[in-house]
Motif scaffolding. Structure first.
Motif, PDB file in Angstrom:
ATOM      1  N   ALA A   1       0.832  -1.201   0.000  1.00 27.08           N
ATOM      2  CA  ALA A   1       0.000   0.000   0.000  1.00 27.08           C
ATOM      3  C   ALA A   1       0.874   1.261   0.000  1.00 27.08           C
ATOM      4  CB  ALA A   1      -0.896  -0.012   1.225  1.00 27.08           C
ATOM      5  N   PHE A   2       2.138   1.091   0.386  1.00 28.79           N
ATOM      6  CA  PHE A   2       2.994   2.281   0.517  1.00 28.79           C
ATOM      7  C   PHE A   2       4.193   2.279  -0.418  1.00 28.79           C
ATOM      8  CE2 PHE A   2       0.941   1.306   4.522  1.00 28.79           C
ATOM      9  CZ  PHE A   2       0.301   2.497   4.805  1.00 28.79           C
ATOM     10  N   ASP A   3       4.659   1.051  -0.760  1.00 34.82           N
ATOM     11  CA  ASP A   3       5.935   0.958  -1.475  1.00 34.82           C
ATOM     12  C   ASP A   3       5.818   0.209  -2.794  1.00 34.82           C
ATOM     13  OD1 ASP A   3       7.475   2.150   0.630  1.00 34.82           O
ATOM     14  OD2 ASP A   3       7.305   0.267   1.737  1.00 34.82           O
ATOM     15  N   TRP A   4       6.787   0.533  -3.656  1.00 34.04           N
ATOM     16  CA  TRP A   4       7.056  -0.328  -4.813  1.00 34.04           C
ATOM     17  C   TRP A   4       8.436  -0.907  -4.600  1.00 34.04           C
ATOM     18  CZ3 TRP A   4       5.260   3.298  -9.408  1.00 34.04           C
ATOM     19  CH2 TRP A   4       3.851   3.240  -9.498  1.00 34.04           C
ATOM     20  N   VAL A   5       8.558  -2.166  -4.993  1.00 32.66           N
ATOM     21  CA  VAL A   5       9.856  -2.838  -4.812  1.00 32.66           C
ATOM     22  C   VAL A   5      10.378  -3.218  -6.197  1.00 32.66           C
ATOM     23  CG1 VAL A   5      11.065  -4.766  -3.728  1.00 32.66           C
ATOM     24  CG2 VAL A   5       9.091  -3.746  -2.601  1.00 32.66           C
ATOM     25  N   PHE A   6      11.596  -2.707  -6.522  1.00 31.19           N
ATOM     26  CA  PHE A   6      12.196  -2.959  -7.843  1.00 31.19           C
ATOM     27  C   PHE A   6      13.425  -3.854  -7.715  1.00 31.19           C
ATOM     28  CE2 PHE A   6      10.179   1.204  -8.216  1.00 31.19           C
ATOM     29  CZ  PHE A   6       9.472   1.090  -9.405  1.00 31.19           C
ATOM     30  N   VAL A   7      13.663  -4.602  -8.773  1.00 26.32           N
ATOM     31  CA  VAL A   7      14.961  -5.274  -8.891  1.00 26.32           C
ATOM     32  C   VAL A   7      15.542  -4.900 -10.254  1.00 26.32           C
ATOM     33  CG1 VAL A   7      14.403  -7.254  -7.422  1.00 26.32           C
ATOM     34  CG2 VAL A   7      13.953  -7.383  -9.876  1.00 26.32           C
ATOM     35  N   SER A   8      16.857  -5.071 -10.349  1.00 23.74           N
ATOM     36  CA  SER A   8      17.499  -4.749 -11.614  1.00 23.74           C
ATOM     37  C   SER A   8      18.025  -6.022 -12.246  1.00 23.74           C
ATOM     38  CB  SER A   8      18.661  -3.781 -11.366  1.00 23.74           C
ATOM     39  OG  SER A   8      19.482  -3.738 -12.508  1.00 23.74           O
ATOM     40  N   GLY A   9      17.826  -6.167 -13.544  1.00 21.36           N
ATOM     41  CA  GLY A   9      18.390  -7.325 -14.224  1.00 21.36           C
ATOM     42  C   GLY A   9      19.878  -7.092 -14.480  1.00 21.36           C
ATOM     43  N   LEU A  10      20.569  -8.169 -14.784  1.00 19.48           N
ATOM     44  CA  LEU A  10      21.983  -8.048 -15.130  1.00 19.48           C
ATOM     45  C   LEU A  10      22.122  -7.882 -16.645  1.00 19.48           C
ATOM     46  CD1 LEU A  10      23.263 -10.979 -12.892  1.00 19.48           C
ATOM     47  CD2 LEU A  10      23.760  -8.553 -12.524  1.00 19.48           C
ATOM     48  N   SER A  11      23.328  -7.532 -17.082  1.00 18.89           N
ATOM     49  CA  SER A  11      23.613  -7.475 -18.522  1.00 18.89           C
ATOM     50  C   SER A  11      23.615  -8.906 -19.060  1.00 18.89           C
ATOM     51  CB  SER A  11      24.991  -6.841 -18.728  1.00 18.89           C
ATOM     52  OG  SER A  11      25.982  -7.708 -18.201  1.00 18.89           O
ATOM     53  N   PRO A  12      23.559  -9.074 -20.415  1.00 15.51           N
ATOM     54  CA  PRO A  12      23.617 -10.462 -20.938  1.00 15.51           C
ATOM     55  C   PRO A  12      24.864 -11.201 -20.447  1.00 15.51           C
ATOM     56  CG  PRO A  12      22.997  -8.916 -22.661  1.00 15.51           C
ATOM     57  CD  PRO A  12      23.323  -8.088 -21.459  1.00 15.51           C
ATOM     58  N   GLU A  13      26.000 -10.481 -20.332  1.00 18.52           N
ATOM     59  CA  GLU A  13      27.227 -11.142 -19.841  1.00 18.52           C
ATOM     60  C   GLU A  13      27.025 -11.537 -18.365  1.00 18.52           C
ATOM     61  OE1 GLU A  13      27.290  -8.006 -21.106  1.00 18.52           O
ATOM     62  OE2 GLU A  13      27.957  -8.493 -23.113  1.00 18.52           O
ATOM     63  N   GLY A  14      26.375 -10.632 -17.668  1.00 15.11           N
ATOM     64  CA  GLY A  14      26.110 -10.903 -16.255  1.00 15.11           C
ATOM     65  C   GLY A  14      25.216 -12.114 -16.076  1.00 15.11           C
ATOM     66  N   GLU A  15      24.187 -12.196 -16.937  1.00 10.50           N
ATOM     67  CA  GLU A  15      23.279 -13.362 -16.871  1.00 10.50           C
ATOM     68  C   GLU A  15      24.065 -14.650 -17.113  1.00 10.50           C
ATOM     69  OE1 GLU A  15      20.272 -13.405 -15.982  1.00 10.50           O
ATOM     70  OE2 GLU A  15      19.498 -11.357 -16.231  1.00 10.50           O
ATOM     71  N   GLU A  16      24.995 -14.576 -18.068  1.00 10.21           N
ATOM     72  CA  GLU A  16      25.810 -15.763 -18.361  1.00 10.21           C
ATOM     73  C   GLU A  16      26.667 -16.131 -17.142  1.00 10.21           C
ATOM     74  OE1 GLU A  16      28.176 -15.485 -21.950  1.00 10.21           O
ATOM     75  OE2 GLU A  16      26.361 -14.956 -23.096  1.00 10.21           O
ATOM     76  N   ARG A  17      27.216 -15.090 -16.537  1.00 13.59           N
ATOM     77  CA  ARG A  17      28.052 -15.343 -15.340  1.00 13.59           C
ATOM     78  C   ARG A  17      27.213 -15.960 -14.214  1.00 13.59           C
ATOM     79  NH1 ARG A  17      29.994  -9.912 -16.132  1.00 13.59           N
ATOM     80  NH2 ARG A  17      31.791 -10.058 -17.495  1.00 13.59           N
ATOM     81  N   GLU A  18      26.003 -15.465 -14.088  1.00 11.94           N
ATOM     82  CA  GLU A  18      25.109 -16.006 -13.046  1.00 11.94           C
ATOM     83  C   GLU A  18      24.876 -17.492 -13.284  1.00 11.94           C
ATOM     84  OE1 GLU A  18      24.076 -15.356  -9.887  1.00 11.94           O
ATOM     85  OE2 GLU A  18      22.897 -13.584 -10.414  1.00 11.94           O
TER      86      GLU A  18
END
Lengths: 342, 560
Positions: free
Chosen positions: B222-239
């Motif tokens: 009711a009060f907040d929005w919660v965001f996350v950030s994706g990684l770069s394609p290289e970052g996704e590969e590293r993950e």
């Protein structure tokens, strides 16, 4: 901003105490542990008791694991370490039992997570703290189960963080009121009178109330204050007492009875962990002219607020922080989710 | 059963064993299964006592060495539950391996300590070379340390994978730090510990962040929005690479543990033998330490009689010391047949029984005994009829319960030590005295070592019994001895002294009654009622059925 002295050198043992169930202590523990690790001060993590919280009060998701960085020490049961064998260097088995079995001290060799099996005895906690010290922990963090004030005992903790979660009341007003009550009672002043302090020490030694008459210390005629009003009145009127030191718990009922018996002189408790009265009863006693102090008191170093209740409710985080800060001043108030820590 | 529950209670057995604390889990488990030494095991018994004597000499000559041995035992972990796992080829968890390492560590340390004094043969069953080799197997990276972890020396892949994981983690951290800095600069907010950005949904920042294509709204309240950030394609590969590295690392760690389990499986039997050796040594050590608290002497085997000099019951002695009293040591010789002890009430007869029973029971459990000297045979059992033996569950009175126990003794095939505190006192004095004498006469012909405390003169007349009296008030009944101490308190001599042939039961009950506060006129009246007493109103012969035969003088219920 989290005050700089919160995890400064003078604080070696910090207890995290919840105002209610699902207050969000684990989140605060993780934040403090991370802060300690970022400052290269190895932390030792231990949980006191088991309160069966299954859901994370902050996110509503399953309860967060206790996170560890490389170098963090933990005290937990063997099966909790066995679950992730590559993460741990097992250092020692200590003669302490948890509900999940004997307790081991282990150091994380790489980042990971762990379930902390609760240590249920005060003696057990003391042994864990000694073990942490032996293995180089610079900061011991004690995750105290809900309503277990034992973690906040001044002999065990030199700092206490109260976690005030939305789960403590149905409305913001209720949560603020409970927080104020807890903080006001916890922050009653330490005793400065040398004679009364001496009486307090003697009361602890003898395990019975001890009073002051003139310049002398005398045993109170009752070994316990949990008696009917008539006997309490007779004891109160038996001598010209000027103060009374109580070694055990002071309950709401006993404090009310003392007020009714006309006791308006100072009372000394050994620590806030023995205060089991309400703010309302305390107010009535103080209004009548009484005083209450502690022989020893851990420092309340902060109040962490958590506006999310696992039952689904959510308070306005900014309003909650502002209102809690108003009643806790000058104790700093922090929202570790929104503000971070450190 | 060597020592039944009732006898244990009479002898204060549990209190005695409070001083006996096996240090190791295996020692405690072994004690729970322990049976005392019985006739036929004289050689084993002597060997156990001989070992303790050597240990005691070593400890008393070098107390620091003793503390170190004690520390090794006290730190010995419980490894018994691990053996079935290892035998089945299963790996324990990391805490189990830590325990096994701790066991090998302490066993080696204990063996080294014992070798210093030439006492290592007491740990026979331990193979020191094997222990060291296994310890090194669990500590592949020198130097030896007491902790346990899956260090890279177990398998080089562990080191390689951990380093690779750290490298990927570092790159991911750097990328996330870049994102955090960008969001901090653009929107002025930082992430929480979950790596999420929580912002007030009413704020302008929230609207701007919602429009950022690199950010994703994952939750709202009711009060907040919660965001996350994706990684770069290289970052996704590293993950993804990271997850794979973790999986491989966990697999290697599992392999290492399984390999360890395979390596240890052939050593389970020697390890079990080592654990048994530790348990045996622990019992010896703990017995020796317990006996030191009562300054015990080594009991010696004798073919016939039980002879105790300076015997003490440590629990009672300790209680007396707390009350500024002193335990009077017991000297007694008990031959096969019956030894009778007579004496006044409160004169220490029952305590003499208890002390004798405790000493014999301790000796047969392999302890040095609380006495200055003890020679004894091994007896098949120790059993007592002492005090209130009422068995309410069986519906038996004191008399019934005692008679039943005594009857059971006559069915025993081997000789035991029987401790009898006035059999027959629970019934009428005439029949009680007759039964008491008859039981004594029968036991006198048996293979038992029986000690009978009694007030019945008839028992003294049984042929072939050895007789003692407690010194009590000495010759006070003749008026020749002042039986009050300087403080006016009652003064009792608790020593056991042989009763000369032909001597009767000492008559001191009335003196004691007087000393305990009985009105003088009642005591005098009682004296007058004793046949043959000066001033007796009853005269030498008292008419009436049974009175003449009943010559029980003192109170029918002896007290301690």
């Amino acid at each position: 901003m989290w005050p700089k002295d919160w995890t400064g050198r003078e604080l070696k043992r910090v207890a995290i105490v919840g105002l209610a169930k699902n207050a969000g202590k684990t989140t605060v523990l993780n934040a403090l542990s991370k802060l300690s690790s970022s400052r290269s001060l190895p932390a030792g993590l231990v949980s006191i008791g088991v309160d069966g919280e299954e859901r994370d009060a902050w996110s509503g998701r399953p309860k967060p694991p206790v996170l560890v960085s490389a170098g963090t020490l933990v005290a937990t049961a063997g099966p909790c370490l066995d679950a992730d064998p590559g993460t741990w260097e097992v250092l020692e088995e200590i003669p302490v039992r948890s509900l999940l079995g004997p307790v081991f001290l282990a150091r994380a060799v790489r980042p990971g997570s762990v379930k902390l099996a609760g240590v249920t005895s005060a003696k057990g906690i003391d042994r864990v703290l000694e073990g942490f010290q032996r293995h180089g922990a610079r900061l011991a963090l004690m995750d105290g189960a809900y309503d277990r004030k034992a973690a906040a005992h001044p002999l065990r903790a030199d700092g206490v963080v109260l976690v005030a979660g939305a789960s403590a009341g149905r409305t913001l007003e209720a949560v603020v009121r409970r927080t104020e009550e807890w903080v006001r009672i916890f922050n009653l002043p330490p005793c400065e009178d040398p004679l009364l302090k001496k009486a307090g020490e003697r009361a602890l030694l003898e395990g019975r109330p001890v009073g002051i008459v003139g310049e002398g210390i005398e045993p109170f005629p009752l070994p316990s204050l949990l008696v009917d009003r008539g006997r309490l009145t007779a004891a109160v009127e038996s001598r010209p007492w000027s103060a009374l030191a109580i070694p055990g718990a002071l309950t709401d009922r006993t404090l009310s009875r003392l007020t009714e018996c006309g006791w308006t002189r100072p009372l000394l408790l050994s620590s806030p962990t023995h205060a089991f009265f309400s703010l309302r009863t305390l107010r009535a006693f103080l209004r009548a002219g009484g005083e209450i102090g502690y022989l020893e008191r851990a420092r309340l170093i902060g109040v962490a607020v958590n506006p999310v209740s696992p039952e689904g409710g959510c308070l306005d985080p900014r309003e909650m922080k502002r209102r809690i800060a108003d009643v806790c001043r000058p104790v700093p108030v922090i929202d570790v989710i929104r503000d971070g820590i450190g | 059963m060597f020592l039944d529950e009732q006898t244990k209670q009479h002898l204060l057995w549990e209190d005695l064993l409070q001083r006996f604390r096996p240090r190791t889990p295996m020692g405690r488990a072994s004690w729970a299964r322990f049976v005392p030494f019985l006739p036929g095991q004289e050689r084993e018994w002597a060997a156990v006592l001989e070992e303790q004597e050597r240990l005691r000499e070593a400890v008393e000559a070098d107390s620091d060495w003793g503390r170190k041995v004690d520390a090794c035992l006290s730190r010995m972990p419980d490894v018994q539950p691990l053996f079935p796992l290892l035998r089945g080829g299963e790996s324990p968890g990391i805490s189990g391996w830590f325990r096994l390492k701790g066991f090998l560590w302490q066993v080696k340390a204990l063996w080294d300590r014992l070798r210093e004094k030439g006492l290592h043969p007491l740990l026979s069953g331990v193979e020191p070379e094997r222990s060291l080799a296994l310890l090194r197997r669990l500590n592949p990276d020198p130097p030896l340390t007491p902790s346990f972890s899956l260090v890279p020396a177990f398998d080089r892949r562990i080191g390689l994978l951990r380093r690779e994981l750290e490298r990927v983690d570092r790159m991911l951290r750097e990328e996330r730090e870049g994102i955090r800095r960008r969001i901090q600069e653009e929107y002025g907010v930082g992430p929480n510990r979950l790596g999420e950005w929580v912002v007030d949904r009413r704020s302008d920042v929230a609207r701007r962040m919602a429009a950022d294509r690199h950010l994703r709204l994952v939750r709202e309240t009711a009060f907040d929005w919660v965001f996350v950030s994706g990684l770069s394609p290289e970052g996704e590969e590293r993950e993804a690479a990271r997850a794979e590295l973790e999986r491989r690392l966990e697999a290697v760690e599992r392999e290492v543990l399984e390999e360890l389990a395979r390596a240890f499986a052939p050593h389970v039997s020697p390890l079990e033998r080592a654990a048994e050796a530790v348990a045996r040594f622990d019992l010896q050590w703990s017995r020796m330490e317990a006996a030191r608290t009562w300054r015990g002497c080594r009991p010696r085997w004798s073919g016939g009689s039980i002879r105790v000099e300076g015997g003490v019951h440590p629990v009672v002695a300790e209680r007396l010391e707390r009350e500024a009293g002193r335990f009077t040591p017991v000297d007694i010789r008990v031959d096969k047949g019956v030894t009778v002890i007579v004496g006044p009430n409160m004169g220490g007869k029952t305590m003499a029984l208890r002390t004798l029973g405790a000493i014999v029971a301790l000796a047969q459990h392999g302890f040095f005994v609380p006495a200055a000297r003890c020679d004894m045979p091994l007896v098949a059992f120790v059993s007592g009829v002492m005090g209130d033996g009422q068995d309410a569950r069986a519906g038996l009175s004191t008399f019934g319960a005692e008679v039943k126990r005594v009857a059971d003794w006559f069915r025993e095939k081997e000789g035991g030590l029987l401790l009898i505190d006035e059999i027959g006192r629970g019934t009428n004095p005439v029949e009680g005295a007759a039964l008491s004498a008859a039981v004594t006469a029968s036991l006198a012909r048996s293979d038992h070592w029986a000690v009978h405390v009694t007030h019945y003169a008839e028992v003294l007349e049984v042929a072939g019994v050895r007789r003692y009296r407690t010194a009590g008030l000495g010759d006070a009944e003749k008026g020749g001895v002042d039986w009050r101490g300087d403080d006016g308190a009652f003064r009792m001599d608790y020593r056991l002294i042989p009763l000369p042939e032909g001597a009767g039961i000492p008559h001191q009950a009335l003196l004691i009654a007087e000393a305990m506060g009985m009105p003088r006129e009642i005591v005098e009246e009682a004296r007058r009622r004793i046949p043959g007493h000066a001033g007796s109103a009853a005269g030498p012969e008292v008419p009436g059925p049974g009175r003449k035969e009943c010559r029980k003088i003192d109170d029918a219920r002896p007290m301690l």
